[in-house]
Design an enzyme around this catalytic site. Structure first.
Site, PDB file in Angstrom:
ATOM      1  N   CYS A  47       0.851  -1.190   0.000  1.00 17.77           N
ATOM      2  CA  CYS A  47       0.000   0.000   0.000  1.00 17.77           C
ATOM      3  C   CYS A  47       0.888   1.242   0.000  1.00 17.77           C
ATOM      4  O   CYS A  47       2.029   1.201   0.465  1.00 17.77           O
ATOM      5  CB  CYS A  47      -0.897  -0.029   1.237  1.00 17.77           C
ATOM      6  SG  CYS A  47      -1.853   1.463   1.537  1.00 17.77           S
ATOM      7  N   HIS A  48       0.372   2.352  -0.507  1.00  8.55           N
ATOM      8  CA  HIS A  48       1.154   3.590  -0.541  1.00  8.55           C
ATOM      9  C   HIS A  48       1.605   4.024   0.848  1.00  8.55           C
ATOM     10  O   HIS A  48       2.650   4.664   0.993  1.00  8.55           O
ATOM     11  CB  HIS A  48       0.344   4.709  -1.200  1.00  8.55           C
ATOM     12  CG  HIS A  48       0.452   4.715  -2.701  1.00  8.55           C
ATOM     13  ND1 HIS A  48       1.582   5.122  -3.365  1.00  8.55           N
ATOM     14  CD2 HIS A  48      -0.427   4.327  -3.650  1.00  8.55           C
ATOM     15  CE1 HIS A  48       1.396   5.012  -4.665  1.00  8.55           C
ATOM     16  NE2 HIS A  48       0.192   4.529  -4.872  1.00  8.55           N
ATOM     17  N   THR A  49       0.839   3.678   1.885  1.00 10.48           N
ATOM     18  CA  THR A  49       1.251   4.064   3.232  1.00 10.48           C
ATOM     19  C   THR A  49       2.581   3.413   3.604  1.00 10.48           C
ATOM     20  O   THR A  49       3.396   3.997   4.320  1.00 10.48           O
ATOM     21  CB  THR A  49       0.170   3.691   4.259  1.00 10.48           C
ATOM     22  OG1 THR A  49      -1.072   4.280   3.858  1.00 10.48           O
ATOM     23  CG2 THR A  49       0.524   4.192   5.647  1.00 10.48           C
ATOM     24  N   HIS A  69       0.685  -3.841   6.171  1.00 12.74           N
ATOM     25  CA  HIS A  69      -0.496  -3.770   7.039  1.00 12.74           C
ATOM     26  C   HIS A  69      -1.765  -4.268   6.353  1.00 12.74           C
ATOM     27  O   HIS A  69      -2.849  -4.172   6.922  1.00 12.74           O
ATOM     28  CB  HIS A  69      -0.717  -2.323   7.507  1.00 12.74           C
ATOM     29  CG  HIS A  69      -0.944  -1.363   6.391  1.00 12.74           C
ATOM     30  ND1 HIS A  69       0.075  -0.911   5.587  1.00 12.74           N
ATOM     31  CD2 HIS A  69      -2.072  -0.789   5.929  1.00 12.74           C
ATOM     32  CE1 HIS A  69      -0.420  -0.083   4.669  1.00 12.74           C
ATOM     33  NE2 HIS A  69      -1.727  -0.008   4.858  1.00 12.74           N
ATOM     34  N   GLU A  70      -1.642  -4.800   5.146  1.00  9.52           N
ATOM     35  CA  GLU A  70      -2.808  -5.268   4.389  1.00  9.52           C
ATOM     36  C   GLU A  70      -2.594  -6.754   4.115  1.00  9.52           C
ATOM     37  O   GLU A  70      -1.871  -7.122   3.196  1.00  9.52           O
ATOM     38  CB  GLU A  70      -2.895  -4.466   3.088  1.00  9.52           C
ATOM     39  CG  GLU A  70      -4.227  -4.518   2.385  1.00  9.52           C
ATOM     40  CD  GLU A  70      -4.268  -3.559   1.201  1.00  9.52           C
ATOM     41  OE1 GLU A  70      -4.740  -2.422   1.362  1.00  9.52           O
ATOM     42  OE2 GLU A  70      -3.804  -3.944   0.105  1.00  9.52           O
ATOM     43  N   CYS A  99     -11.848  -2.201  20.550  1.00 12.17           N
ATOM     44  CA  CYS A  99     -11.821  -2.893  21.850  1.00 12.17           C
ATOM     45  C   CYS A  99     -13.220  -3.174  22.373  1.00 12.17           C
ATOM     46  O   CYS A  99     -13.407  -4.006  23.260  1.00 12.17           O
ATOM     47  CB  CYS A  99     -11.029  -2.070  22.859  1.00 12.17           C
ATOM     48  SG  CYS A  99     -11.884  -0.560  23.429  1.00 12.17           S
ATOM     49  N   CYS A 102     -14.233   1.146  25.101  1.00  9.61           N
ATOM     50  CA  CYS A 102     -13.954   2.567  25.323  1.00  9.61           C
ATOM     51  C   CYS A 102     -15.121   3.435  24.853  1.00  9.61           C
ATOM     52  O   CYS A 102     -16.054   2.954  24.205  1.00  9.61           O
ATOM     53  CB  CYS A 102     -12.669   2.971  24.602  1.00  9.61           C
ATOM     54  SG  CYS A 102     -12.799   2.990  22.795  1.00  9.61           S
ATOM     55  N   CYS A 105     -15.591   3.247  20.980  1.00  9.34           N
ATOM     56  CA  CYS A 105     -16.205   2.015  20.495  1.00  9.34           C
ATOM     57  C   CYS A 105     -17.677   1.928  20.871  1.00  9.34           C
ATOM     58  O   CYS A 105     -18.481   1.344  20.135  1.00  9.34           O
ATOM     59  CB  CYS A 105     -15.449   0.804  21.037  1.00  9.34           C
ATOM     60  SG  CYS A 105     -13.844   0.506  20.254  1.00  9.34           S
ATOM     61  N   CYS A 113     -10.967   4.098  18.109  1.00  9.17           N
ATOM     62  CA  CYS A 113     -10.920   3.300  19.340  1.00  9.17           C
ATOM     63  C   CYS A 113      -9.862   3.880  20.248  1.00  9.17           C
ATOM     64  O   CYS A 113      -8.817   4.351  19.780  1.00  9.17           O
ATOM     65  CB  CYS A 113     -10.595   1.840  19.002  1.00  9.17           C
ATOM     66  SG  CYS A 113     -10.247   0.778  20.431  1.00  9.17           S
ATOM     67  N   ARG A 117      -3.077   4.881  20.231  1.00  9.15           N
ATOM     68  CA  ARG A 117      -2.347   5.632  21.247  1.00  9.15           C
ATOM     69  C   ARG A 117      -1.942   7.031  20.792  1.00  9.15           C
ATOM     70  O   ARG A 117      -1.569   7.865  21.595  1.00  9.15           O
ATOM     71  CB  ARG A 117      -1.114   4.825  21.682  1.00  9.15           C
ATOM     72  CG  ARG A 117      -1.486   3.500  22.323  1.00  9.15           C
ATOM     73  CD  ARG A 117      -0.291   2.799  22.939  1.00  9.15           C
ATOM     74  NE  ARG A 117       0.615   2.233  21.966  1.00  9.15           N
ATOM     75  CZ  ARG A 117       0.487   1.008  21.447  1.00  9.15           C
ATOM     76  NH1 ARG A 117      -0.532   0.261  21.801  1.00  9.15           N
ATOM     77  NH2 ARG A 117       1.355   0.545  20.589  1.00  9.15           N
ATOM     78  N   CYS A 180      -7.151  -3.044   4.528  1.00  9.04           N
ATOM     79  CA  CYS A 180      -6.869  -1.602   4.439  1.00  9.04           C
ATOM     80  C   CYS A 180      -7.528  -0.963   3.228  1.00  9.04           C
ATOM     81  O   CYS A 180      -8.562  -0.341   3.320  1.00  9.04           O
ATOM     82  CB  CYS A 180      -5.365  -1.342   4.417  1.00  9.04           C
ATOM     83  SG  CYS A 180      -4.942   0.408   4.190  1.00  9.04           S
ATOM     84  N   ARG A 375      -2.991  -3.353  -7.083  1.00 10.30           N
ATOM     85  CA  ARG A 375      -2.537  -4.078  -5.899  1.00 10.30           C
ATOM     86  C   ARG A 375      -1.724  -5.295  -6.339  1.00 10.30           C
ATOM     87  O   ARG A 375      -2.139  -6.039  -7.241  1.00 10.30           O
ATOM     88  CB  ARG A 375      -3.709  -4.523  -5.024  1.00 10.30           C
ATOM     89  CG  ARG A 375      -4.248  -3.439  -4.093  1.00 10.30           C
ATOM     90  CD  ARG A 375      -3.213  -3.044  -3.049  1.00 10.30           C
ATOM     91  NE  ARG A 375      -3.725  -2.220  -1.991  1.00 10.30           N
ATOM     92  CZ  ARG A 375      -3.696  -0.892  -1.965  1.00 10.30           C
ATOM     93  NH1 ARG A 375      -3.178  -0.225  -2.980  1.00 10.30           N
ATOM     94  NH2 ARG A 375      -4.142  -0.224  -0.913  1.00 10.30           N
TER      95      ARG A 375
END
Length: 380
Positions: A47-49, A69-70, A99, A102, A105, A113, A117, A180, A375
């Site tokens: 992915c481009h990210t 991440h995909e 989760c 929270c 969510c 979510c 962080r 993703c 892809r």
């Protein structure tokens, strides 16, 4: 399994420094701790990210890091307290946690979510596990995680709030895109923009995310879908997926937003910006109609200047918003998206242009940067 509770040595692609090719290395992957899942990655895509993270203009990345991440895979083992998946399950991990506890969510207004962080850069959050350590080691050095997934490794460890069980008969080499790109573009149209039947849409950027937005607009019943890209070779694919018109800004003698306004007698109802960058975001906002036009920002580009929006742009009735993972509450929605693909509600196959062995990961990056792929699926 015989590897449960043991360190696994396997193959991974490590980014040791900025602006350098990834290196195929042997890494050690530690067993999962409490509320963690170790996954054998079967298929992953680029992915481009991933490319943005090693771009010199991007300042937030930490090295060395295992990108990716995909993906989709099979649970190898679980840590104490995990009850949503078990060894042997087919799963999709994702960068957008859920989760279910929270305030975010529990709210119907967002898919964010509290386990994210760093809300300033949520798309690259989670460089380490929640206990502030890494599960990856190479050459005796800890290696950072990426987006809570790190799929450029034959085995990875993720939090149990970043993974969902999917159907046992799912095709992992296709549904990995749901982790993703597809979800982000398709959901931007369906969930965030809430494209309406009979509406007009403009989609900036016809990569994997943009084409997924085309699919979303078509399924939502849009009557006119205008695809915009500086690579005209993508137009055939875009039209096959539902675009009614395609425009290359480099072929026009006036700004793209002016052309779109003229074509649509005042502007589109919905614009989805999937390319990233100041100019395309500005054009996306400007091509929407006054009164009710909606602009949704999906893409992010490192190092570009911030978008300047005048109050006048908005008081005439336009709205501008952004989307994170297409607005999907991940753990709940990913299995349903897999089922929708199996039931042929949408076509993921059309987004896959190349299949390569994992060792060719740098070739996959080159194909993406040269605009030759939508892809590329990498398999171990």
């Amino acid at each position: 399994m015989g590897t449960t509770g043991k360190v696994i040595k396997c193959k991974a692609a490590i980014a040791w420094e900025v602006n350098k090719p990834l290196c195929i290395e042997e890494v050690e992957v530690a067993p999962p701790k409490a509320h963690e899942v170790r996954i054998q990655v079967v298929a992953t895509s680029v992915c481009h990210t991933d490319a943005y993270t090693i771009n010199p203009k991007f300042k937030e990345a930490l090295f060395p890091v295992i990108l990716g991440h995909e993906c989709a895979g099979i649970v190898e083992s679980i840590g104490p307290g995990v009850n949503n998946v078990k060894p042997g399950d087919k799963v999709i991990p994702f960068f957008a946690p859920q989760c279910k506890k929270c305030k975010f969510c529990l709210s119907p207004h967002t898919n964010l979510c509290g386990k994210i962080r760093n809300f300033k850069t949520p798309n690259i959050d989670q460089e380490i596990m929640e206990d502030k350590t890494s599960r990856f080691t190479c050459r005796g050095k800890p290696v950072y995680h990426f987006m809570g997934v790190s799929s450029f490794s034959q085995y990875t460890v993720v939090s149990d709030v970043n993974v969902a069980k999917i159907d046992d008969d799912a095709n992992l080499e296709r549904v990995c895109l749901i982790g993703c790109g597809f979800s982000s573009g398709y959901g931007a149209a369906i969930n965030t923009a809430k494209v309406t039947p009979g509406s007009t849409c403009a989609i900036f950027g016809l990569g994997g995310v943009g084409l997924s937005a085309v699919i979303g607009c078509k399924i939502a019943g849009a009557s006119r879908i205008i695809g915009i890209d500086i690579n005209s070779e993508k137009f055939t694919k875009a039209k096959a997926l539902g675009a009614t018109d395609c425009l290359n800004p480099q072929d026009l003698d006036k700004p793209i937003q002016e052309v779109i306004v003229e074509l649509t007698s005042g502007g589109v109802d919905f614009a989805l910006e999937c390319a990233g960058g100041y100019e395309s975001m500005r054009a996306a906002l400007d091509c929407t109609t006054v009164g009710w036009g909606s602009c949704t920002v999906v893409g992010v580009k490192p190092g570009d200047k911030d978008l300047d929006v005048s109050p006048v742009d908005l008081i005439v009735g336009r709205t501008m918003n952004g989307t994170f993972f297409g607005g999907w509450k991940s753990v709940d929605s990913v299995p349903k998206l897999v089922s929708d693909y199996k039931n042929k509600k949408f076509d993921l196959d059309a987004l896959v242009t190349h299949n390569l062995p994992f060792d060719k990961v740098n070739e996959a990056f080159d194909l993406m940067e040269q605009g030759k792929s939508i892809r590329t699926i990498l398999t171990f």
